[in-house]
Design a protein around this motif. Sequence first.
Motif, PDB file in Angstrom:
ATOM      1  N   ARG A   1      -5.974  -2.301  -7.425  1.00  0.00           N
ATOM      2  CA  ARG A   1      -7.014  -1.503  -7.119  1.00  0.00           C
ATOM      3  C   ARG A   1      -8.585  -2.183  -7.290  1.00  0.00           C
ATOM      4  NH1 ARG A   1      -2.431   0.257  -8.724  1.00  0.00           N
ATOM      5  NH2 ARG A   1      -1.564   2.361  -7.905  1.00  0.00           N
TER       6      ARG A   1
ATOM      7  N   TYR B   1      -0.312  -2.343  -5.694  1.00  0.00           N
ATOM      8  CA  TYR B   1      -1.136  -3.242  -5.143  1.00  0.00           C
ATOM      9  C   TYR B   1      -2.222  -3.212  -6.050  1.00  0.00           C
ATOM     10  CZ  TYR B   1      -3.388   0.831  -3.059  1.00  0.00           C
ATOM     11  OH  TYR B   1      -3.990   2.096  -3.245  1.00  0.00           O
TER      12      TYR B   1
ATOM     13  N   ARG C   1       0.701  -1.382   0.018  1.00  0.00           N
ATOM     14  CA  ARG C   1       0.096  -0.077   0.144  1.00  0.00           C
ATOM     15  C   ARG C   1       0.813   1.146   0.020  1.00  0.00           C
ATOM     16  NH1 ARG C   1      -2.635  -0.913   4.242  1.00  0.00           N
ATOM     17  NH2 ARG C   1      -1.661   0.746   5.655  1.00  0.00           N
ATOM     18  N   TRP C   2       2.076   1.235   0.722  1.00  0.00           N
ATOM     19  CA  TRP C   2       2.749   2.481   0.776  1.00  0.00           C
ATOM     20  C   TRP C   2       3.600   2.725  -0.381  1.00  0.00           C
ATOM     21  CZ3 TRP C   2       4.016   6.253   4.663  1.00  0.00           C
ATOM     22  CH2 TRP C   2       3.091   5.917   5.727  1.00  0.00           C
TER      23      TRP C   2
END
Length: 73
Positions: free
Chosen positions: A59, A57, A52-53
């Motif tokens: 969506r 990932y 996530r950071w």
Amino acid sequence: MGQHAQGFDYVERADGSVVIRHHGRTAATLRGGRAAEFLAEVDDDPQPVMARWTGNYRRGNERTARQHPRNRA
């Protein structure tokens, strides 16, 4: 020193910054408050947090995009 989970790992540097890597390549560098926030969050389950950071990932819109006329083969 660093943590590793499914291709992601991170290293906390002496200056307080955090480098997140994906398969050995730098994906993100966090400094200051963002680094501290990441470190507080990453203890639970590192893989989804690092994904996530770094923005790496899914969506949830892949199926919709595949149906778009410009993406049909």
